[in-house]
Design a protein around this motif. Sequence first.
Motif, PDB file in Angstrom:
ATOM      1  N   ALA A 264       0.827  -1.218   0.000  1.00 30.31           N
ATOM      2  CA  ALA A 264       0.000   0.000   0.000  1.00 30.31           C
ATOM      3  C   ALA A 264       0.862   1.269   0.000  1.00 30.31           C
ATOM      4  N   VAL A 265       0.325   2.291  -0.625  1.00 28.35           N
ATOM      5  CA  VAL A 265       1.044   3.562  -0.835  1.00 28.35           C
ATOM      6  C   VAL A 265       0.410   4.659   0.009  1.00 28.35           C
ATOM      7  N   VAL A 266       1.243   5.570   0.488  1.00 27.74           N
ATOM      8  CA  VAL A 266       0.744   6.727   1.253  1.00 27.74           C
ATOM      9  C   VAL A 266       0.927   7.986   0.403  1.00 27.74           C
ATOM     10  N   LEU A 267      -0.170   8.734   0.243  1.00 25.63           N
ATOM     11  CA  LEU A 267      -0.116   9.998  -0.507  1.00 25.63           C
ATOM     12  C   LEU A 267      -0.543  11.160   0.390  1.00 25.63           C
ATOM     13  N   HIS A 268      -0.022  12.327   0.085  1.00 28.09           N
ATOM     14  CA  HIS A 268      -0.503  13.569   0.703  1.00 28.09           C
ATOM     15  C   HIS A 268      -0.290  14.673  -0.335  1.00 28.09           C
ATOM     16  N   PRO A 269      -1.311  15.498  -0.625  1.00 29.20           N
ATOM     17  CA  PRO A 269      -1.130  16.520  -1.667  1.00 29.20           C
ATOM     18  C   PRO A 269      -0.191  17.643  -1.244  1.00 29.20           C
ATOM     19  N   GLY A 270       0.018  17.803   0.075  1.00 30.74           N
ATOM     20  CA  GLY A 270       0.814  18.910   0.583  1.00 30.74           C
ATOM     21  C   GLY A 270       0.033  20.214   0.483  1.00 30.74           C
ATOM     22  N   PRO A 271       0.416  21.226   1.237  1.00 30.30           N
ATOM     23  CA  PRO A 271       1.435  21.157   2.279  1.00 30.30           C
ATOM     24  C   PRO A 271       0.948  20.322   3.465  1.00 30.30           C
ATOM     25  N   MET A 272       1.864  19.589   4.096  1.00 29.74           N
ATOM     26  CA  MET A 272       1.492  18.672   5.184  1.00 29.74           C
ATOM     27  C   MET A 272       1.564  19.361   6.540  1.00 29.74           C
ATOM     28  N   LEU A 273       0.665  18.981   7.423  1.00 35.18           N
ATOM     29  CA  LEU A 273       0.815  19.352   8.826  1.00 35.18           C
ATOM     30  C   LEU A 273       1.415  18.121   9.510  1.00 35.18           C
ATOM     31  N   ARG A 274       2.737  18.083   9.519  1.00 32.31           N
ATOM     32  CA  ARG A 274       3.435  16.937  10.121  1.00 32.31           C
ATOM     33  C   ARG A 274       3.157  16.900  11.619  1.00 32.31           C
ATOM     34  N   GLY A 275       3.002  15.688  12.131  1.00 33.52           N
ATOM     35  CA  GLY A 275       2.731  15.528  13.559  1.00 33.52           C
ATOM     36  C   GLY A 275       1.246  15.567  13.858  1.00 33.52           C
ATOM     37  N   MET A 276       0.446  16.104  12.928  1.00 38.08           N
ATOM     38  CA  MET A 276      -1.003  16.129  13.127  1.00 38.08           C
ATOM     39  C   MET A 276      -1.691  15.203  12.113  1.00 38.08           C
ATOM     40  N   GLU A 277      -1.571  15.522  10.836  1.00 38.95           N
ATOM     41  CA  GLU A 277      -2.188  14.678   9.800  1.00 38.95           C
ATOM     42  C   GLU A 277      -1.359  13.416   9.557  1.00 38.95           C
ATOM     43  N   ILE A 278      -0.052  13.569   9.664  1.00 37.94           N
ATOM     44  CA  ILE A 278       0.854  12.468   9.305  1.00 37.94           C
ATOM     45  C   ILE A 278       2.121  12.585  10.157  1.00 37.94           C
ATOM     46  N   ALA A 279       2.576  11.461  10.686  1.00 46.34           N
ATOM     47  CA  ALA A 279       3.802  11.485  11.505  1.00 46.34           C
ATOM     48  C   ALA A 279       5.003  11.793  10.621  1.00 46.34           C
ATOM     49  N   HIS A 280       6.002  12.450  11.188  1.00 50.11           N
ATOM     50  CA  HIS A 280       7.225  12.774  10.433  1.00 50.11           C
ATOM     51  C   HIS A 280       7.801  11.517   9.782  1.00 50.11           C
ATOM     52  N   SER A 281       7.902  10.439  10.581  1.00 52.37           N
ATOM     53  CA  SER A 281       8.553   9.220  10.083  1.00 52.37           C
ATOM     54  C   SER A 281       7.742   8.573   8.962  1.00 52.37           C
ATOM     55  N   VAL A 282       6.414   8.713   9.001  1.00 49.63           N
ATOM     56  CA  VAL A 282       5.569   8.138   7.939  1.00 49.63           C
ATOM     57  C   VAL A 282       5.740   8.947   6.655  1.00 49.63           C
ATOM     58  N   ALA A 283       5.738  10.262   6.798  1.00 47.47           N
ATOM     59  CA  ALA A 283       5.893  11.131   5.613  1.00 47.47           C
ATOM     60  C   ALA A 283       7.226  10.869   4.917  1.00 47.47           C
ATOM     61  N   ASP A 284       8.238  10.525   5.695  1.00 51.06           N
ATOM     62  CA  ASP A 284       9.576  10.315   5.122  1.00 51.06           C
ATOM     63  C   ASP A 284       9.869   8.843   4.813  1.00 51.06           C
ATOM     64  N   SER A 285       8.894   7.968   5.045  1.00 45.75           N
ATOM     65  CA  SER A 285       9.145   6.533   4.852  1.00 45.75           C
ATOM     66  C   SER A 285       9.075   6.167   3.367  1.00 45.75           C
ATOM     67  N   PRO A 286       9.690   5.051   2.974  1.00 48.62           N
ATOM     68  CA  PRO A 286       9.626   4.625   1.558  1.00 48.62           C
ATOM     69  C   PRO A 286       8.205   4.274   1.116  1.00 48.62           C
ATOM     70  N   ARG A 287       7.304   4.037   2.072  1.00 43.28           N
ATOM     71  CA  ARG A 287       5.908   3.743   1.706  1.00 43.28           C
ATOM     72  C   ARG A 287       5.208   4.998   1.176  1.00 43.28           C
ATOM     73  N   ALA A 288       5.711   6.163   1.587  1.00 45.22           N
ATOM     74  CA  ALA A 288       5.080   7.419   1.166  1.00 45.22           C
ATOM     75  C   ALA A 288       5.607   7.826  -0.204  1.00 45.22           C
ATOM     76  N   ALA A 289       4.680   8.310  -1.053  1.00 45.97           N
ATOM     77  CA  ALA A 289       5.067   8.706  -2.422  1.00 45.97           C
ATOM     78  C   ALA A 289       4.906  10.219  -2.596  1.00 45.97           C
ATOM     79  N   ILE A 290       5.137  10.951  -1.532  1.00 50.45           N
ATOM     80  CA  ILE A 290       4.815  12.387  -1.539  1.00 50.45           C
ATOM     81  C   ILE A 290       5.758  13.174  -2.468  1.00 50.45           C
ATOM     82  N   THR A 291       7.032  12.834  -2.440  1.00 50.68           N
ATOM     83  CA  THR A 291       7.974  13.509  -3.353  1.00 50.68           C
ATOM     84  C   THR A 291       7.693  13.092  -4.794  1.00 50.68           C
ATOM     85  N   GLU A 292       7.312  11.821  -4.981  1.00 50.60           N
ATOM     86  CA  GLU A 292       6.964  11.360  -6.335  1.00 50.60           C
ATOM     87  C   GLU A 292       5.741  12.110  -6.869  1.00 50.60           C
ATOM     88  N   GLN A 293       4.783  12.380  -5.974  1.00 48.15           N
ATOM     89  CA  GLN A 293       3.608  13.154  -6.393  1.00 48.15           C
ATOM     90  C   GLN A 293       4.051  14.505  -6.964  1.00 48.15           C
TER      91      GLN A 293
END
Length: 316
Positions: A264-293
């Motif tokens: 499974a893939v994690v997406l976020h359109p940004g800008p992110m509220l880290r620590g509230m919507e998504i944990a820092h470690s999740v946003a930066d994990s290889p499962r997240a495709a936020i930079t690819e987006q």
Amino acid sequence: MRHLLSTTDLQRETATALLDTAEALKQALLGREVRKLPTLRGRTVVTLFYESSTRTRASFEVAGKWMSADVVNISAAGSSVAKGESLRDTALTLAAMGADCIVIRHPASGAAHRLASWVPTHVVNAGDGTHQHPTQALLDAATLRERLGTLNGRTVTIVGDVLHSRVARSNIELLITLGARVHLVAPATLLPCGVENWGVENWGVANRVTVGHDLDAALPGTDAVLMLRVQVERMQGGFFPSAREYSISYGLTEARLELLPEHAVVLHPGPMLRGMEIAHSVADSPRAAITEQVRNGVHVRMAVLYHLLAAQEEQA
Ligand code: CP
């Protein structure tokens, strides 16, 4: 295609053609030292932004420049809008200067549609109020296609502030058009009334969105999770007790990441509220495709400009 105003009327064939073009452009530019195609030489693209933006505005500018268009950026704050000029007069002024395409972001839902009725120029909706953000949905779909292979039969869970989200609206429509199932998870206060019936007339009851409030229960059956930004600037009043309580129920934490299937893939359109919507470690994990987006956003916007400004000419 004359304009790109919403995902509502985007047929599956058109959406797929845009995604295929984006992919082809990405491949064509891969590894090139000079990222410059001559496709839109002599064309003028104007970005007209009445709301702040980093990703959408910059990527339209990059997209235009990589295809050799002349790109002019206008912000409401530094333009004659600040002196009281109307949207119509601003649009007519830009069209008179020879703009071939106006990319508009505006806080009023429907602004892009109105603009398209006033000018002979192509118009792209880069976000209008809580209504639509079609290029965001397209770049999300491009990213999911890359990671999952296909959207057909996949389940995408959209989490958070659906009520104020143009990203959610555009995504729901496009994902269902491309054959995905959509599940919404949000507090009742952040869900639009009757959201279960959105699009039923187009896709039928069998394809309508499902709605829940329990994120932990939804994650194991999900192929992709799209975390939404909490749009505080559009909220008048309290929609949830506190950021902490929101995060406890709807934040994507490391523990919740473990509930997702491995693919499974994690997406976020940004800008992110880290620590509230998504944990820092999740946003930066290889499962997240936020930079690819973000990266795919440039190719998708190149594809949109290409289909609006060049494709018919090339076919002719
Ligand atoms: N996702 C998105 O629209 O981001 P910007 O507001 O930075 O353009």
